[in-house]
Design a protein around this motif. Structure first.
Motif, PDB file in Angstrom:
ATOM      1  N   ALA A   3      53.665  37.932  45.519  1.00  0.00           N
ATOM      2  CA  ALA A   3      52.596  38.270  46.464  1.00  0.00           C
ATOM      3  C   ALA A   3      52.239  39.744  46.394  1.00  0.00           C
ATOM      4  N   VAL A   4      50.968  40.031  46.663  1.00  0.00           N
ATOM      5  CA  VAL A   4      50.481  41.400  46.621  1.00  0.00           C
ATOM      6  C   VAL A   4      50.985  42.178  47.823  1.00  0.00           C
ATOM      7  N   ARG A   5      51.494  43.350  47.591  1.00  0.00           N
ATOM      8  CA  ARG A   5      51.923  44.207  48.685  1.00  0.00           C
ATOM      9  C   ARG A   5      50.714  44.886  49.309  1.00  0.00           C
ATOM     10  N   PRO A   6      50.820  45.360  50.541  1.00  0.00           N
ATOM     11  CA  PRO A   6      49.708  46.070  51.153  1.00  0.00           C
ATOM     12  C   PRO A   6      49.349  47.323  50.366  1.00  0.00           C
ATOM     13  N   ASP A   7      48.078  47.774  50.530  1.00  0.00           N
ATOM     14  CA  ASP A   7      47.627  48.963  49.814  1.00  0.00           C
ATOM     15  C   ASP A   7      48.433  50.197  50.189  1.00  0.00           C
ATOM     16  N   THR A   8      48.955  50.237  51.416  1.00  0.00           N
ATOM     17  CA  THR A   8      49.770  51.392  51.802  1.00  0.00           C
ATOM     18  C   THR A   8      51.003  51.493  50.914  1.00  0.00           C
ATOM     19  N   ASP A   9      51.530  50.344  50.447  1.00  0.00           N
ATOM     20  CA  ASP A   9      52.659  50.366  49.534  1.00  0.00           C
ATOM     21  C   ASP A   9      52.241  50.925  48.179  1.00  0.00           C
ATOM     22  N   ALA A  10      51.007  50.633  47.759  1.00  0.00           N
ATOM     23  CA  ALA A  10      50.520  51.195  46.500  1.00  0.00           C
ATOM     24  C   ALA A  10      50.437  52.710  46.596  1.00  0.00           C
ATOM     25  N   ALA A  11      49.999  53.231  47.736  1.00  0.00           N
ATOM     26  CA  ALA A  11      49.959  54.682  47.920  1.00  0.00           C
ATOM     27  C   ALA A  11      51.367  55.260  47.821  1.00  0.00           C
ATOM     28  N   GLY A  12      52.329  54.559  48.400  1.00  0.00           N
ATOM     29  CA  GLY A  12      53.717  55.001  48.281  1.00  0.00           C
ATOM     30  C   GLY A  12      54.223  54.916  46.855  1.00  0.00           C
ATOM     31  N   GLY A 314      38.713  42.015  39.005  1.00  0.00           N
ATOM     32  CA  GLY A 314      39.110  40.638  38.705  1.00  0.00           C
ATOM     33  C   GLY A 314      39.465  40.446  37.247  1.00  0.00           C
ATOM     34  N   ALA A 315      38.680  41.062  36.351  1.00  0.00           N
ATOM     35  CA  ALA A 315      38.975  40.969  34.917  1.00  0.00           C
ATOM     36  C   ALA A 315      40.295  41.659  34.591  1.00  0.00           C
ATOM     37  N   ALA A 316      40.546  42.802  35.251  1.00  0.00           N
ATOM     38  CA  ALA A 316      41.811  43.515  35.039  1.00  0.00           C
ATOM     39  C   ALA A 316      42.996  42.642  35.440  1.00  0.00           C
ATOM     40  N   LEU A 317      42.894  41.993  36.580  1.00  0.00           N
ATOM     41  CA  LEU A 317      44.008  41.173  37.056  1.00  0.00           C
ATOM     42  C   LEU A 317      44.213  39.941  36.189  1.00  0.00           C
ATOM     43  N   THR A 318      43.147  39.415  35.603  1.00  0.00           N
ATOM     44  CA  THR A 318      43.280  38.306  34.659  1.00  0.00           C
ATOM     45  C   THR A 318      44.065  38.744  33.427  1.00  0.00           C
ATOM     46  N   CYS A 319      43.772  39.938  32.926  1.00  0.00           N
ATOM     47  CA  CYS A 319      44.510  40.474  31.769  1.00  0.00           C
ATOM     48  C   CYS A 319      45.970  40.726  32.116  1.00  0.00           C
ATOM     49  N   LEU A 320      46.216  41.169  33.330  1.00  0.00           N
ATOM     50  CA  LEU A 320      47.587  41.418  33.756  1.00  0.00           C
ATOM     51  C   LEU A 320      48.384  40.115  33.794  1.00  0.00           C
ATOM     52  N   ALA A 322      47.804  37.546  31.980  1.00  0.00           N
ATOM     53  CA  ALA A 322      47.996  37.130  30.585  1.00  0.00           C
ATOM     54  C   ALA A 322      49.097  37.914  29.895  1.00  0.00           C
ATOM     55  N   ALA A 323      49.423  39.093  30.427  1.00  0.00           N
ATOM     56  CA  ALA A 323      50.488  39.912  29.838  1.00  0.00           C
ATOM     57  C   ALA A 323      51.875  39.416  30.205  1.00  0.00           C
ATOM     58  N   ASP A 324      51.959  38.420  31.087  1.00  0.00           N
ATOM     59  CA  ASP A 324      53.253  37.868  31.502  1.00  0.00           C
ATOM     60  C   ASP A 324      54.191  38.985  31.968  1.00  0.00           C
ATOM     61  N   ALA A 325      53.662  39.805  32.871  1.00  0.00           N
ATOM     62  CA  ALA A 325      54.412  40.966  33.337  1.00  0.00           C
ATOM     63  C   ALA A 325      55.568  40.559  34.241  1.00  0.00           C
ATOM     64  N   GLU A 326      56.607  41.397  34.239  1.00  0.00           N
ATOM     65  CA  GLU A 326      57.729  41.197  35.150  1.00  0.00           C
ATOM     66  C   GLU A 326      57.214  41.205  36.594  1.00  0.00           C
ATOM     67  N   PRO A 327      57.724  40.324  37.455  1.00  0.00           N
ATOM     68  CA  PRO A 327      57.119  40.110  38.768  1.00  0.00           C
ATOM     69  C   PRO A 327      56.976  41.354  39.647  1.00  0.00           C
ATOM     70  N   VAL A 328      58.019  42.163  39.754  1.00  0.00           N
ATOM     71  CA  VAL A 328      57.940  43.320  40.643  1.00  0.00           C
ATOM     72  C   VAL A 328      56.902  44.317  40.137  1.00  0.00           C
ATOM     73  N   ALA A 329      56.943  44.608  38.848  1.00  0.00           N
ATOM     74  CA  ALA A 329      55.964  45.535  38.283  1.00  0.00           C
ATOM     75  C   ALA A 329      54.559  44.968  38.374  1.00  0.00           C
ATOM     76  N   THR A 331      53.362  42.958  40.647  1.00  0.00           N
ATOM     77  CA  THR A 331      52.921  43.094  42.027  1.00  0.00           C
ATOM     78  C   THR A 331      52.449  44.518  42.307  1.00  0.00           C
ATOM     79  N   ARG A 332      53.196  45.480  41.799  1.00  0.00           N
ATOM     80  CA  ARG A 332      52.807  46.879  41.989  1.00  0.00           C
ATOM     81  C   ARG A 332      51.474  47.189  41.304  1.00  0.00           C
ATOM     82  N   LEU A 333      51.269  46.656  40.114  1.00  0.00           N
ATOM     83  CA  LEU A 333      50.033  46.916  39.389  1.00  0.00           C
ATOM     84  C   LEU A 333      48.839  46.227  40.059  1.00  0.00           C
ATOM     85  N   VAL A 334      49.048  45.053  40.605  1.00  0.00           N
ATOM     86  CA  VAL A 334      47.985  44.382  41.369  1.00  0.00           C
ATOM     87  C   VAL A 334      47.606  45.219  42.581  1.00  0.00           C
ATOM     88  N   SER A 335      48.611  45.638  43.321  1.00  0.00           N
ATOM     89  CA  SER A 335      48.365  46.424  44.529  1.00  0.00           C
ATOM     90  C   SER A 335      47.700  47.752  44.199  1.00  0.00           C
TER      91      SER A 335
END
Length: 345
Positions: A3-12, A314-320, A322-329, A331-335
């Motif tokens: 799940a996507v973390r809140p944007d405040t977490d992205a700032a952190g 949306g296109a960026a998140l589709t590519c992400l 497709a990269a089969d990224a590790e879940p925690v990372a 989530t951080r990149l989505v946020s």
């Protein structure tokens, strides 16, 4: 993908990576001679024009280093493995800012005078040249020879694209026939190339294969275009108290930014009125600027740029994905992507 973390977490998250990378970035810049070190440190926000250290929150947002570090983690590496690559990308970013401020004649960045207006044009240009050279040096001294050579090659390719984008941006100032397709290509080169490279280098130095590295690069490129769209919106409608730039700054210089070109291309009465004002031979006067901003809005430029930023995200998140990224990372990149497309500075 979790799940996507809140944007405040992205700032952190940005602050966390900045704290990780900043000591290495500072140590690299300290290798410059005292005059260049003073200009670069001032530009980066670490100290004032006299060399006095500023507060802990001084400096930029560290978007590109964060993309580099989290991309390395996305393919299973430790954050520390990507720190030299993150330093190199941030140095290239500051090279571009130092030169851009000179070319655009911008006198304000981060709520204070730009480096060229404080120290002079020659010093700012040379400072940009110096940090660009340091970026290559960091990669060649931090990684094994073969990996370093490939990292330098990819960083150099991104710099050339960045220069192509900036060249087009400058050329647009003298043209009245800039198309929206040309403007999108320019923004993709000027901003998307380096954000894509930030992700690419993180994956590369982490040992990822070509497919995952390429997908993460594409994530960064799409995110870079979304980032530039938001930046262009802020260049017209941003709050100066927040952005650190004067109100209507991009209109004052008649910049062919994405919202403006979209509005000029709209083919309606407001677009025609905008063209008569914005593309006329004589200079714009200060009193014209609010009307120009209103016409860009009414012609549809503001709405188009806002919607296109969401499409690129949306296109960026589709590519992400497709990269089969590790879940925690991942989530951080989505946020982080969501934060960068909803920012106010």
């Amino acid at each position: 993908m979790t799940a996507v973390r809140p944007d405040t977490d992205a700032a952190g998250d940005l602050a966390e990576v900045r704290d990780l990378v900043a000591p290495h970035l500072l140590a690299t810049v300290r290798r410059l001679n005292p005059r260049m070190r003073r200009v670069v440190g001032y530009h980066c926000g670490w100290w004032d024009e006299h060399g006095t250290t500023l507060g802990a929150d001084a400096g930029g947002k560290s978007v590109r280093p964060t993309l580099t570090v989290r991309s390395a983690e996305a393919v299973g590496a430790a954050a520390e493995q990507a720190v030299p690559a993150a330093v190199a990308v941030e140095l290239v970013h500051n090279f571009s800012l130092l030169h851009d401020d000179v070319m655009d004649g911008d006198r304000t960045r981060r709520h204070r005078p730009t480096a060229w207006s404080m120290f002079g044009v020659p010093e700012a240009i040379l400072a940009g040249d110096a940090v660009l050279t340091l970026a290559t040096e960091v990669l060649t001294t931090a990684y094994p020879a073969g990996l370093a050579t490939e990292a330098v090659r990819r960083l150099s390719a991104a710099v050339l694209r960045l220069v192509d984008g900036q060249t087009a941006d400058v050329a647009f100032e003298r043209r009245t026939d800039v198309t929206l397709a040309e403007c999108l290509e320019m923004a993709g080169a000027k901003t998307g190339a380096l954000l894509g490279c930030a992700c690419e280098l993180g994956a590369l130095v982490a040992g990822a294969g070509a497919t995952r590295t390429g997908r993460l690069r594409q994530y960064g490129e799409h995110l870079g275009l979304a980032f530039q769209l938001v930046d262009d919106l802020l260049g017209i409608w941003g709050d100066p108290a927040t952005t650190g730039k004067p109100a209507l700054a991009d209109l004052r210089t008649r910049k062919k930014s994405l919202p403006v070109v979209a509005a000029l291309s709209a083919g309606n009465a407001d677009a025609d009125r905008l063209a008569r004002l914005y593309l006329r031979a004589g200079p714009l006067v200060e009193a014209d600027l609010p009307e120009v901003a209103e016409l860009v809005d009414r012609a549809g430029g503001r709405r188009w740029a806002t919607e296109r930023a969401e499409v690129e995200l949306g296109a960026a998140l589709t590519c992400l994905r497709a990269a089969d990224a590790e879940p925690v990372a991942a989530t951080r990149l989505v946020s982080l992507g969501r934060l960068l497309t909803r920012r106010d500075r």
